[in-house]
Motif scaffolding. Structure first.
Motif, PDB file in Angstrom:
ATOM      1  N   VAL A  27     -20.781 -22.173  17.444  1.00 57.75           N
ATOM      2  CA  VAL A  27     -20.679 -22.030  18.202  1.00 57.75           C
ATOM      3  C   VAL A  27     -18.503 -21.524  17.898  1.00 57.75           C
ATOM      4  O   VAL A  27     -18.098 -20.744  18.539  1.00 57.75           O
ATOM      5  N   HIS A  28     -18.456 -21.532  17.029  1.00 58.09           N
ATOM      6  CA  HIS A  28     -16.990 -21.313  16.115  1.00 58.09           C
ATOM      7  C   HIS A  28     -17.319 -20.295  14.443  1.00 58.09           C
ATOM      8  O   HIS A  28     -16.455 -20.107  13.880  1.00 58.09           O
ATOM      9  N   LYS A  51     -17.187 -17.681  12.046  1.00 60.04           N
ATOM     10  CA  LYS A  51     -16.201 -16.664  13.023  1.00 60.04           C
ATOM     11  C   LYS A  51     -16.639 -15.246  11.660  1.00 60.04           C
ATOM     12  O   LYS A  51     -16.419 -13.837  12.150  1.00 60.04           O
ATOM     13  N   ILE A  60     -19.293 -11.731  18.539  1.00 59.01           N
ATOM     14  CA  ILE A  60     -17.034 -10.907  18.296  1.00 59.01           C
ATOM     15  C   ILE A  60     -17.854 -11.353  16.923  1.00 59.01           C
ATOM     16  O   ILE A  60     -16.581 -11.835  16.438  1.00 59.01           O
ATOM     17  N   SER A  79      -4.616 -23.726   8.330  1.00 55.05           N
ATOM     18  CA  SER A  79      -6.228 -23.103   9.268  1.00 55.05           C
ATOM     19  C   SER A  79      -6.191 -21.785   8.202  1.00 55.05           C
ATOM     20  O   SER A  79      -6.487 -20.696   8.390  1.00 55.05           O
ATOM     21  N   SER A 134      -9.563 -21.190   9.557  1.00 57.76           N
ATOM     22  CA  SER A 134     -10.287 -20.756  10.127  1.00 57.76           C
ATOM     23  C   SER A 134      -9.110 -18.975  11.362  1.00 57.76           C
ATOM     24  O   SER A 134      -9.619 -17.819  11.538  1.00 57.76           O
ATOM     25  N   LYS A 135      -7.474 -19.297  11.030  1.00 62.29           N
ATOM     26  CA  LYS A 135      -6.644 -18.516  11.396  1.00 62.29           C
ATOM     27  C   LYS A 135      -6.701 -17.360  10.360  1.00 62.29           C
ATOM     28  O   LYS A 135      -6.476 -16.710  11.321  1.00 62.29           O
ATOM     29  N   GLU A 170      -9.737 -15.105  10.479  1.00 62.11           N
ATOM     30  CA  GLU A 170      -9.182 -13.667  11.989  1.00 62.11           C
ATOM     31  C   GLU A 170      -8.500 -12.985  11.130  1.00 62.11           C
ATOM     32  O   GLU A 170      -8.269 -12.005  12.060  1.00 62.11           O
ATOM     33  N   LYS A 225      -8.546  -9.085  11.142  1.00 66.99           N
ATOM     34  CA  LYS A 225      -6.981  -8.415  11.628  1.00 66.99           C
ATOM     35  C   LYS A 225      -5.970  -7.007  10.842  1.00 66.99           C
ATOM     36  O   LYS A 225      -5.769  -6.760  11.565  1.00 66.99           O
ATOM     37  N   PRO A 280     -17.030  -6.207  14.136  1.00 64.85           N
ATOM     38  CA  PRO A 280     -17.502  -7.317  15.069  1.00 64.85           C
ATOM     39  C   PRO A 280     -19.750  -7.175  15.009  1.00 64.85           C
ATOM     40  O   PRO A 280     -20.136  -6.100  15.382  1.00 64.85           O
ATOM     41  N   PHE A 284     -14.400  -2.149  24.695  1.00 63.27           N
ATOM     42  CA  PHE A 284     -15.911  -2.064  23.996  1.00 63.27           C
ATOM     43  C   PHE A 284     -16.847  -0.686  24.779  1.00 63.27           C
ATOM     44  O   PHE A 284     -18.474  -0.786  24.571  1.00 63.27           O
ATOM     45  N   ARG A 338     -18.848 -12.316  27.094  1.00 56.27           N
ATOM     46  CA  ARG A 338     -19.516 -13.040  25.734  1.00 56.27           C
ATOM     47  C   ARG A 338     -18.351 -12.607  24.896  1.00 56.27           C
ATOM     48  O   ARG A 338     -18.097 -12.366  23.768  1.00 56.27           O
ATOM     49  N   ILE A 339     -18.473 -11.200  24.902  1.00 60.72           N
ATOM     50  CA  ILE A 339     -17.494  -9.422  23.917  1.00 60.72           C
ATOM     51  C   ILE A 339     -16.080  -9.771  23.965  1.00 60.72           C
ATOM     52  O   ILE A 339     -15.931  -8.933  22.921  1.00 60.72           O
ATOM     53  N   VAL A 340     -15.797 -10.368  24.975  1.00 60.25           N
ATOM     54  CA  VAL A 340     -14.210 -10.188  25.244  1.00 60.25           C
ATOM     55  C   VAL A 340     -14.307 -10.747  23.693  1.00 60.25           C
ATOM     56  O   VAL A 340     -13.971 -12.302  23.783  1.00 60.25           O
ATOM     57  N   TYR A 341     -12.540 -10.117  23.858  1.00 57.21           N
ATOM     58  CA  TYR A 341     -12.258 -10.830  22.308  1.00 57.21           C
ATOM     59  C   TYR A 341     -10.926  -9.830  22.383  1.00 57.21           C
ATOM     60  O   TYR A 341     -10.397  -8.920  21.951  1.00 57.21           O
ATOM     61  N   ARG A 374      -6.937 -14.237  18.993  1.00 54.65           N
ATOM     62  CA  ARG A 374      -7.511 -16.242  18.751  1.00 54.65           C
ATOM     63  C   ARG A 374      -7.413 -16.838  20.150  1.00 54.65           C
ATOM     64  O   ARG A 374      -7.962 -17.747  20.159  1.00 54.65           O
ATOM     65  N   ARG A 412     -13.488 -15.684  24.673  1.00 56.28           N
ATOM     66  CA  ARG A 412     -13.887 -16.805  25.723  1.00 56.28           C
ATOM     67  C   ARG A 412     -14.303 -17.376  27.307  1.00 56.28           C
ATOM     68  O   ARG A 412     -14.289 -18.355  27.404  1.00 56.28           O
TER      69      ARG A 412
END
Lengths: 437, 369
Positions: free
Chosen positions: A107-108, A110, A139, A163, A165-166, A169, A173, A185, B166, B256-259, B262, B266
């Motif tokens: 679920v997380h 990246k 995403i 972090s 994960s940070k 991301e 960017k 994505p 999108f 679900r694609i909303v981003y 950070r 979700r």
């Protein structure tokens, strides 16, 4: 009746409060993969590498605190990397649960990384699980890496902040600050692979072993420093040392499910400019009035490119109008380009360079791969009245026949914090700047 | 007779619109895009127009028999036997509708959120809430429907606006879809997807007159057309037509694609919230109607003792489909492509019978005024 209602109420309450369904999960009963890598397998179809946080100091999610124990063998920036061979991604990760103390969750996640070799053979089998599996989010970023995904992930670490994960991301960017690679994505990548309008592309990445930068020893120091502006580099080729080994530069180009080639750093910039994805970046050109001197611009799109398409005698014609704005970053030659009569020259020179670059990049995608990553097919579709006709025409097959006209307008808006450059003098009162020559 | 109480036009519009749009939370947008590709977003308006036309024919029937609901009209126009038969068909249809809707809800909730929870646990909890709603009666459902409608609208706006990065307007081309013929054919056939509005004919006495009935029906159909058309449009804008036809739930995928950063991603919890609300209201209406039509046709004054037996029947219907493919290909396809043959054509048949037999109701004083 009242008693019955009360009993029913408490039964439901117990059911809800204890979350006693098989889907309840304590947050830290699971480990959350940050990156998934896919390489060609030797004993089985795919070799999967996953990276997940250890929940100790700096453990990936940035929640780690001291006191959780020392670092384990093979720990990378508070994360562990595990590799397994299996028949599919889902099966492989399920198999990894046999040696992991907590359930592995997507679920997380990246990023998903495909090795170049695998990407060239086709990624069809690996798109489905991500598109279909409820845990995987669309995403997440898609990357194609040079070398193996396993090695790539082993070097996925953060040196700034705790972090990971940070860091991951924010690294993606960086596309907005440099324009050397696109941000893609999974949602976009997957849509493009099944699209009749366009084809897929994604970030091209690699590991820099810091060998391309030559040491400043005796022989090298004596050499003249040549000016190179459009350095068309591949991942791993940037002449640098220090920082992390991973670098994103350029983009991998796909025809359907297979990678067919790549665009270099500046080609990628031209692609981003033509598609309106370019946010900003320092764009350097050679001063035509002073060869060997550079003029770096802080470049951005003035507005979204206008693309239109029509047919002329059965040949598809695409017109792209791009308008860019720039701020002067420096004028190494100190020529007074800030003046109105010269700034227009500079505008034309900048526009010509960008236009040439975009045309060359489009030609490359047409002639080498016949792959419309620009999405011109969406404009071509305006010329058809029904989807049936459009699909029968099959734009993806005819892309190479298209005549693409590019028109770029550049406008240097600002000159930074200086209005003019005064000449530099030495103790012999010689004007070194070329402005007065 | 059952005392159903009175509900306002706005409440009627709210519950009717919710009833009509709940399908857009499920597979419906994907099916429409599969059938009509890029034309799906406007071709669904053909379905709305078709449904409006049939609804107006139904209105003619209701106008002919002022002061009577559809169950009463069946008895008057078609005779006791046929009338009861028609009423029982509708009662059975609404039981079937409730069951299929619950099962579709369960399959979706299992696909996205609770994959390992036993379906019966979800069904029983869901049924419990539906029984509670039905126990409260039509007025209770209408009041809750009105409140929920506002929340659902706000939630929908959030979900449809946030994925705008999108969106690409070029995804709507070629605009003709699979051709005018296909758009008209499927558009007309899928009038069934908007036929639920006919339920207002069973609660017309609570709506206080046939004019309110017509107003509520047409406005809710227009609302539903706009909302479902917009959902299909957004799905096409974000996913293009090939992927738009793949999605199990277009709205869920959009959420679900909303981003944005950070910290802003979700947002699908918003979807789950409004999705559950809409589904509960919809099934409560259909379940209540099934019980109430049954009781009205046999002139049973109290409907509450029948809630549990009907709940059991609904539970049995939920167990009919063996898998999601069966739900999509058989059951929901029947409801959204062919249900108008029951929902509209039986009343139209009754109207024809009434005209042939010269049956007419007595005009009420307020109607005359």
């Amino acid at each position: 009746m009242r008693k019955l209602r009360l009993i029913l109420f408490f039964v439901i309450l117990v059911f809800i409060l204890t979350s006693c369904t098989t889907d309840r999960h304590e947050v830290d009963d699971q480990v959350y993969t940050l990156m998934i890598g896919c390489d060609k397998g030797i004993e089985n179809k795919v070799r999967i590498t996953i990276q997940f946080p250890t929940y100790k100091e700096g453990g990936g999610g940035g929640m780690g605190k001291k006191g959780g124990g020392g670092s384990e063998e093979g720990e990378v920036s508070g994360t562990l990397v595990a590799t397994i061979e299996a028949s599919s991604i889902l099966e492989g990760i399920n198999l990894l649960n046999t040696s992991t103390t907590r359930r592995i969750s997507f679920v997380h996640t990246k990023t998903i990384v495909f090795s170049e070799e695998m990407a060239k053979e086709g990624v069809r089998d690996y798109l489905q699980p991500i598109a279909r599996f409820r845990e995987a989010r669309r995403i997440m970023q898609i990357i194609v890496c040079k070398g193996t995904a396993e090695d790539f992930i082993k070097d996925n670490k953060t040196q700034i902040g705790e972090s990971l994960s940070k860091a991951m991301e924010l690294a993606a960017k960086q596309s907005e600050n440099s324009g050397y690679f696109p941000e893609v994505p999974f949602q976009e990548f997957y849509t493009a692979t099944i699209s009749p309008y366009r084809q897929a592309f994604t970030i091209y990445a690699g590991l820099n072993e810091f060998k391309t930068i030559k040491p400043l020893d005796g022989e090298n120091v004596k050499k003249n420093s040549p000016l190179r502006t459009e350095y068309n580099m591949q991942p791993g080729d940037i002449p640098r040392t220090g920082n992390r080994k991973i670098e994103f530069i350029g983009m991998a180009v796909f025809n359907g499910e297979k990678m067919v080639g790549s665009l270099s750093s500046y080609e990628t910039r031209y692609f981003l400019l033509a598609t309106g994805r370019f946010k900003r970046g320092i764009f350097t050109i050679e001063d035509k009035n002073s060869p060997g001197d550079a003029i770096p611009f802080d470049l951005r799109l003035a507005r979204m490119p206008k693309t239109s398409a029509h047919f002329e005698n059965g040949v598809p014609v695409v017109n792209v109008k791009i308008s860019v704005e720039a701020d002067l970053g420096a004028i190494q030659s100190r020529i007074a380009y800030e003046k109105v009569n010269k700034i227009n020259d500079l505008n034309r020179h900048l526009a010509n360079i960008i236009q040439g670059g975009i045309e060359k990049t489009i030609r490359k995608t047409q002639q080498e791969w016949n792959t419309d990553i620009f999405g011109f097919g969406k404009k071509i579709a305006h010329n058809f009245s029904t989807v049936t006709e459009f699909e029968q025409y099959n734009w993806l097959k005819h892309y190479k026949e298209a005549k693409v006209n590019v028109d770029v307008i550049a406008n240097v808006r600002r000159t930074g914090l200086m209005m003019s450059s005064s000449p530099i003098r030495n103790n012999e009162d010689t004007i070194l700047s070329k402005e007065r020559k | 007779m059952i005392k159903e109480g009175k509900i306002g036009t706005i409440e009627a519009i709210s519950i009717s619109t919710i009833f009509l749009i709940t399908k857009a939370f499920y597979i419906n947008p994907g099916t429409v895009i599969k059938l009509m590709s890029t034309a799906g977003w406007y071709a669904t308006e053909i379905s709305v127009l078709g449904s409006m036309l049939l609804f107006l024919i139904l209105y003619l029937l209701m106008k002919r028999f002022p002061g009577n609901d559809l169950v009463g009209i069946f008895d008057i126009a078609a005779g006791k036997f046929l009338g009861k038969l028609f009423s029982l068909i509708f009662s059975g249809f609404f039981v079937y509708y409730s069951g299929v809707n619950i099962r579709e809800f369960v399959e979706m909730i299992k696909a996205y959120i609770l994959p390992y929870t036993p379906p019966s646990a979800i069904i029983i909890l869901f049924m419990g809430i539906v029984i509670a709603y039905a126990y409260a009666g039509l007025e209770g459902i209408a009041r809750m429907g009105y409140l929920s409608f506002i929340v659902i609208l706000v939630g929908l706006v959030i979900i449809l606006v946030l994925p705008f990065p999108f969106y690409d307007i070029d995804n709507l081309f070629p605009m003709g879809g699979y051709g005018i013929k296909a758009s008209l054919q499927y558009g007309a056939l899928r009038s069934s997807a908007y036929s639920e509005v006919a339920f207002l004919a069973f609660i017309i006495n609570s709506l206080q007159g046939t004019k309110n009935f017509r107003k509520a029906g047409l406005i809710s159909l227009a609302f539903a057309g706009i909302i479902i058309g917009t959902i299909i449009l957004c799905s096409l804008l974000a996913f293009e037509y090939p992927q738009g036809s793949e999605n199990l739930s277009a709205l869920f995928q959009l959420s679900r694609i909303v981003y944005f950063s950070r910290f802003f991603q979700r947002v699908e919890t918003v979807f789950i919230f409004i999705w559950v609300m809409a589904s509960v209201i919809t099934v409560s209406i259909t379940f209540y109607l099934a019980v109430s039509i049954f009781c009205k046709s046999f002139k049973i004054p109290k409907y509450r003792p029948f809630l549990l037996p009907f709940a059991f029947c609904t539970f049995l219907v939920t167990l009919l489909p063996e898998n999601i493919s069966e739900i999509v290909e058989k059951h929901t396809n029947f409801l959204r492509s062919y249900s108008m043959f029951i929902v509209y054509f039986i009343p139209i048949l009754v109207l024809i019978i009434a005209i042939i037999r010269g049956k007419k109701g007595v005009k009420e004083k307020d109607e005359e005024a």
